[in-house]
Design a protein around this motif. Structure first.
Motif, PDB file in Angstrom:
ATOM      1  N   UNK A 197     -10.855   5.146  -5.052  1.00 18.85           N
ATOM      2  CA  UNK A 197      -9.465   4.645  -4.637  1.00 18.85           C
ATOM      3  C   UNK A 197      -8.891   4.689  -3.590  1.00 18.85           C
ATOM      4  N   UNK A 198      -9.718   5.469  -2.220  1.00 17.70           N
ATOM      5  CA  UNK A 198      -9.643   5.325  -0.710  1.00 17.70           C
ATOM      6  C   UNK A 198      -9.670   3.952  -0.771  1.00 17.70           C
ATOM      7  N   UNK A 199     -10.981   3.674  -1.370  1.00 21.78           N
ATOM      8  CA  UNK A 199     -11.394   1.599  -0.399  1.00 21.78           C
ATOM      9  C   UNK A 199     -10.189   1.058  -1.298  1.00 21.78           C
ATOM     10  N   UNK A 200      -9.247   1.004  -2.960  1.00 23.07           N
ATOM     11  CA  UNK A 200      -8.910   0.533  -3.453  1.00 23.07           C
ATOM     12  C   UNK A 200      -7.446   0.376  -2.378  1.00 23.07           C
ATOM     13  N   UNK A 201      -7.168   1.517  -2.017  1.00 21.96           N
ATOM     14  CA  UNK A 201      -5.786   1.928  -1.049  1.00 21.96           C
ATOM     15  C   UNK A 201      -6.199   0.741  -0.251  1.00 21.96           C
ATOM     16  N   UNK A 202      -7.355   0.978   0.735  1.00 20.73           N
ATOM     17  CA  UNK A 202      -7.564  -0.498   2.058  1.00 20.73           C
ATOM     18  C   UNK A 202      -7.283  -1.328   1.334  1.00 20.73           C
ATOM     19  N   UNK A 203      -8.072  -1.877   0.161  1.00 18.69           N
ATOM     20  CA  UNK A 203      -7.906  -3.064  -0.386  1.00 18.69           C
ATOM     21  C   UNK A 203      -7.098  -3.466  -0.483  1.00 18.69           C
ATOM     22  N   UNK A 204      -5.871  -2.417  -0.595  1.00 17.55           N
ATOM     23  CA  UNK A 204      -4.327  -3.530  -1.112  1.00 17.55           C
ATOM     24  C   UNK A 204      -3.880  -3.399   0.034  1.00 17.55           C
ATOM     25  N   UNK A 205      -4.090  -2.364   1.314  1.00 17.97           N
ATOM     26  CA  UNK A 205      -3.866  -3.191   2.595  1.00 17.97           C
ATOM     27  C   UNK A 205      -3.667  -4.799   2.340  1.00 17.97           C
ATOM     28  N   UNK A 206      -5.176  -4.480   2.917  1.00 18.40           N
ATOM     29  CA  UNK A 206      -6.122  -5.938   2.984  1.00 18.40           C
ATOM     30  C   UNK A 206      -5.412  -6.877   2.560  1.00 18.40           C
ATOM     31  N   UNK A 207      -4.991  -6.591   1.289  1.00  9.84           N
ATOM     32  CA  UNK A 207      -3.855  -8.207   0.540  1.00  9.84           C
ATOM     33  C   UNK A 207      -3.156  -8.575   1.106  1.00  9.84           C
ATOM     34  N   UNK A 208      -2.463  -7.206   1.488  1.00 11.41           N
ATOM     35  CA  UNK A 208      -1.342  -7.380   1.167  1.00 11.41           C
ATOM     36  C   UNK A 208      -0.542  -8.033   1.965  1.00 11.41           C
ATOM     37  N   UNK A 209      -1.566  -7.835   3.671  1.00 15.06           N
ATOM     38  CA  UNK A 209      -1.938  -8.349   5.340  1.00 15.06           C
ATOM     39  C   UNK A 209      -1.946  -9.937   5.122  1.00 15.06           C
ATOM     40  N   UNK A 210      -2.873 -10.720   4.005  1.00 13.02           N
ATOM     41  CA  UNK A 210      -3.422 -11.481   3.823  1.00 13.02           C
ATOM     42  C   UNK A 210      -1.939 -12.045   2.758  1.00 13.02           C
TER      43      UNK A 210
END
Ligand code: GLY
Ligand code: MN
Length: 489
Positions: A197-210
């Motif tokens: 879940x933590x890795x997914x939250x970081x993934x969410x932030x990565x994709x938002x930035x992209x």
């Protein structure tokens, strides 16, 4: 790192799983952690990444450690070197190996070189030596030399409990050990799900930035840099080499040299690795101008509903192969509505026509590795006794076909791609017969590809999308958020 009890419990479970082998004949299981890997010269290494199975059972996230679990006596020992003054000068003071062993509930520790001696002694006694196929060349060569077998045998998996174990002719990695480890790592514990879940939250932030960076005139590479910066600042880094391209029809496209161009689609497949090395893996596809053309939207909506269908069908007892086939059927129905294919849908599914448009599988297992445990053998991880790998394009690439169980973590990543060379090949060879409307497909040669990916946890009665929030995914959500972000930036 998890609590000591987690590692103690895992090793105890592994012992139980291997106890089907008659007592006295079980032998030892050996585990090699990774060594540093130089980028060019010694001292300039790639960032260290521990072997995932070593992390799972022994938790120590440092180079040049190994471990032995005696499957007959239950004894266990950690091997590694304490630092000397030279190491302290360059790396600073480090805890002792004994204290690192104690932290994971192991009372025996010895020097790294003693691992080799212990393995050679077991060989001399004729004991069976179970090892896993090594993921790195360093360990492949180390095991080959220790066991006196060719390097290629280190990555081959065969049963060893029959007695041909270590010391002779037919030694390979141990199928018994591979199966036991896979059965454990496939079903995620609560503490692992928290990390995913933590890795997914970081993934969410990565994709938002992209997504915010996806605007005409920007270089793809700029978006990659900003996006990867997010996971470097919040986690361990990326969980695999980023795929970000306006040529999304190339499935694993790692070149990022193009300029974002209005009218094209940008496919972003990227994930984060948490500091404890659990992965996330998301894909979104954006209209570079912020709005889909009708032609893009027609295809996008088919992929989006296919992603939703897989999520709806995912539950214990269903095989992921069945869900892949349901998705293939859904895609063919959608393409039939656009007159790109024609004929009876069941016949098209059976003939594998979906593979022309989705030449990959619906998903894979995910955990400590983004394609979890594929170093242990894709078929051992994704296929059960009741599953056979298909020879068809698309279905044949399905990495996870198993019957789902609570605790499985799988990706849900359907896509539709228009790959000119593949369309041409099928047309020339007559593959797909009359099902494919090749003349209509001529209008799609510069379309690119669309893939949408979420990560699913199989629960007691269905599935949950991992992460605390889901990236916008419907075509209207995407257009709305891109319009809003263009205004505010
Ligand atoms: N996200 C890359 C892959 O699943 O292969
Ligand atoms: Mn994936």
């Amino acid at each position: 790192m998890f609590d000591k009890e987690v590692y103690v419990r895992r090793r105890r479970t592994l012992l139980e799983k291997m106890s089907f082998i008659p007592e006295g004949k079980r032998g030892i299981a050996i585990f090699t952690g990774n060594a540093e890997a130089p980028q060019n010269y010694r001292g300039n290494d790639y960032r260290f990444r521990q072997d995932s199975t070593f992390l799972y059972f022994w938790g120590i996230d440092e180079p040049c450690f190994a471990a032995i679990l005696d499957l007959d006596s239950g004894d266990e020992c950690i091997y590694g070197d304490d630092v000397d003054i030279d190491d302290i000068i360059w790396m600073g003071p480090q805890p002792s190996v004994a204290s690192k062993a104690e932290r994971i509930g192991v009372s025996c520790s010895a020097q790294y070189a003693d691992f080799d001696k212990a393995v050679l002694a077991a060989r001399a006694q004729g004991r069976t030596i179970h090892f896993l196929p090594a993921s790195r060349y360093y360990n492949t060569l180390k095991l080959a030399s220790l066991l006196g077998i060719p390097a290629e045998s280190v990555r081959k998996v065969l049963p060893v409990a029959g007695g041909h174990g270590c010391c002779g002719k037919a030694a390979t990695a141990s199928e018994e050990l591979v199966k036991a480890v896979v059965s454990m790592r496939l079903v995620k514990e609560d503490c692992e799900i928290e990390e995913i879940d933590k890795a997914c939250e970081i993934g969410y932030l990565m994709h938002t930035e992209a997504r915010k960076g996806c605007r005409p005139g920007t270089k793809e590479q700029d978006i990659v840099g900003r996006m990867e910066g997010v996971t470097i600042s919040k986690g361990w880094g990326v969980s695999f080499t980023t795929i970000l391209s306006q040529n999304g029809e190339t499935l694993h496209n790692h070149s990022h040299h193009q300029i974002i161009t209005p009218g094209r689609l940008l496919l972003i497949d990227a994930g984060a690795e948490s500091n404890t090395h659990y992965a996330s893996d998301f894909t979104r596809t954006y209209p570079c101008s912020g709005k889909f053309t009708q032609k893009q939207k027609d295809i996008y909506d088919i992929v989006e509903s296919a992603n939703g269908l897989a999520f709806k069908l995912a539950r214990p007892g269903v095989t992921y192969r069945q869900i892949h086939l349901a998705v293939a059927r859904h895609i063919l129905e959608g393409l039939s509505g656009l007159r790109l294919v024609r004929g009876d849908t069941d016949e098209m599914v059976a003939a594998g026509v979906a593979g022309l448009f989705m030449p990959h599988g619906l998903g894979h297992n995910m955990g400590l590795d983004v394609h979890d445990m594929e170093d242990l053998g894709e078929d051992y991880v994704g296929y059960d006794e009741d599953q056979k790998r298909s020879g068809q394009l698309g279905l044949g690439s399905l990495r996870m076909a198993r019957r789902l169980q609570p605790g499985h973590v799988v990706t849900d990543e359907p896509g539709i791609y228009f790959i000119p060379a593949l369309i041409q090949k099928w047309k020339m060879e007559g593959t797909g017969g009359d099902f494919v409307n090749y003349s209509a497909l001529e209008q799609y040669h510069d379309f690119g590809g669309i893939r949408l990916e979420d990560d699913l946890l199989i629960t007691a009665d269905g599935a949950r999308r991992l992460g605390t929030r889901r990236l916008p995914v419907t075509s209207s959500e995407i257009e709305e958020i891109m319009a809003r972000e263009q205004e505010t930036l």
